[in-house]
Design a protein around this motif. Sequence first.
Motif, PDB file in Angstrom:
ATOM      1  N   LEU A  36       0.882  -1.271   0.038  1.00 48.49           N
ATOM      2  CA  LEU A  36       0.161   0.017  -0.086  1.00 48.49           C
ATOM      3  C   LEU A  36       0.744   1.210  -0.046  1.00 48.49           C
ATOM      4  N   VAL A  37       2.055   1.399   0.761  1.00 47.60           N
ATOM      5  CA  VAL A  37       2.747   2.373   0.779  1.00 47.60           C
ATOM      6  C   VAL A  37       3.698   2.680  -0.268  1.00 47.60           C
ATOM      7  N   ALA A  38       4.212   1.552  -0.815  1.00 50.16           N
ATOM      8  CA  ALA A  38       5.277   1.494  -1.870  1.00 50.16           C
ATOM      9  C   ALA A  38       4.725   1.238  -3.300  1.00 50.16           C
ATOM     10  N   PHE A  39       3.890   0.642  -3.532  1.00 46.69           N
ATOM     11  CA  PHE A  39       3.450   0.404  -5.032  1.00 46.69           C
ATOM     12  C   PHE A  39       2.067   1.029  -5.103  1.00 46.69           C
ATOM     13  N   ASP A  40       1.153   1.524  -4.281  1.00 46.90           N
ATOM     14  CA  ASP A  40      -0.018   1.814  -4.528  1.00 46.90           C
ATOM     15  C   ASP A  40      -0.256   2.984  -5.623  1.00 46.90           C
ATOM     16  N   ILE A  44      -5.668   3.702  -3.689  1.00 44.58           N
ATOM     17  CA  ILE A  44      -6.028   3.518  -2.152  1.00 44.58           C
ATOM     18  C   ILE A  44      -6.565   4.928  -1.782  1.00 44.58           C
ATOM     19  N   SER A  45      -5.455   5.822  -2.016  1.00 44.21           N
ATOM     20  CA  SER A  45      -5.390   7.211  -1.048  1.00 44.21           C
ATOM     21  C   SER A  45      -6.271   8.232  -1.776  1.00 44.21           C
ATOM     22  N   ARG A  46      -7.067   7.728  -2.879  1.00 50.97           N
ATOM     23  CA  ARG A  46      -7.870   8.932  -3.588  1.00 50.97           C
ATOM     24  C   ARG A  46      -9.025   9.528  -2.533  1.00 50.97           C
ATOM     25  N   SER A  47      -9.282   8.852  -1.523  1.00 48.86           N
ATOM     26  CA  SER A  47     -10.305   9.193  -0.558  1.00 48.86           C
ATOM     27  C   SER A  47     -10.110  10.650   0.042  1.00 48.86           C
ATOM     28  N   GLY A  48      -8.880  11.151   0.099  1.00 49.00           N
ATOM     29  CA  GLY A  48      -8.457  12.170   0.843  1.00 49.00           C
ATOM     30  C   GLY A  48      -7.055  12.686   0.593  1.00 49.00           C
ATOM     31  N   MET A  49      -6.768  14.087   0.881  1.00 47.00           N
ATOM     32  CA  MET A  49      -5.412  14.635   0.740  1.00 47.00           C
ATOM     33  C   MET A  49      -4.637  14.070   1.942  1.00 47.00           C
ATOM     34  N   LEU A  51      -4.592  11.171   3.791  1.00 46.20           N
ATOM     35  CA  LEU A  51      -3.993   9.776   3.324  1.00 46.20           C
ATOM     36  C   LEU A  51      -3.001   9.737   2.117  1.00 46.20           C
ATOM     37  N   HIS A  52      -3.383  10.469   1.218  1.00 46.41           N
ATOM     38  CA  HIS A  52      -2.224  10.650  -0.106  1.00 46.41           C
ATOM     39  C   HIS A  52      -1.086  11.157   0.448  1.00 46.41           C
ATOM     40  N   GLU A  53      -1.012  12.016   1.266  1.00 46.38           N
ATOM     41  CA  GLU A  53       0.078  12.547   1.837  1.00 46.38           C
ATOM     42  C   GLU A  53       1.115  11.990   2.767  1.00 46.38           C
ATOM     43  N   LEU A  54       0.337  10.981   3.530  1.00 48.40           N
ATOM     44  CA  LEU A  54       0.906  10.050   4.363  1.00 48.40           C
ATOM     45  C   LEU A  54       1.556   8.751   3.667  1.00 48.40           C
ATOM     46  N   HIS A  56       2.567   9.082   0.489  1.00 49.98           N
ATOM     47  CA  HIS A  56       3.708   9.740  -0.068  1.00 49.98           C
ATOM     48  C   HIS A  56       4.886  10.072   0.765  1.00 49.98           C
ATOM     49  N   ASP A  57       4.670  10.474   1.832  1.00 46.50           N
ATOM     50  CA  ASP A  57       5.710  10.555   2.839  1.00 46.50           C
ATOM     51  C   ASP A  57       6.377   9.248   3.160  1.00 46.50           C
ATOM     52  N   GLY A  58       5.490   8.271   3.219  1.00 44.70           N
ATOM     53  CA  GLY A  58       5.981   6.801   3.498  1.00 44.70           C
ATOM     54  C   GLY A  58       6.895   6.288   2.654  1.00 44.70           C
ATOM     55  N   ARG A  59       6.638   6.577   1.199  1.00 39.72           N
ATOM     56  CA  ARG A  59       7.303   6.192   0.131  1.00 39.72           C
ATOM     57  C   ARG A  59       8.698   6.929   0.062  1.00 39.72           C
ATOM     58  N   HIS A  60       8.821   8.201   0.729  1.00 34.25           N
ATOM     59  CA  HIS A  60      10.029   8.880   0.887  1.00 34.25           C
ATOM     60  C   HIS A  60      10.752   8.277   1.830  1.00 34.25           C
TER      61      HIS A  60
END
Length: 67
Positions: A36-40, A44-49, A51-54, A56-60
């Motif tokens: 979910l964090v690396a390859f999504d 999944i994170s289209r529901s809100g900004m 979750l998207h930022e979370l 994104h930061d997890g990928r970094h």
Amino acid sequence: MSSSTPTQSLVQPVGSARVWGTALVVVGVLLLLTYLVAFDQGAISRSGMYLHELMHDGRHLLGVPCH
């Protein structure tokens, strides 16, 4: 005359079925979270900004390229 005594096995059981089952569940959950964090990439994170930022930061944090 020599006395014979029964020998004990030095092999010990590695773990019970409950321990192995718990370990498999934990590994499965960790693999799902890693996916979910690396390859999504936002499916999944289209529901809100937030979750998207979370995600994104997890990928970094994991060093996975996302841009």
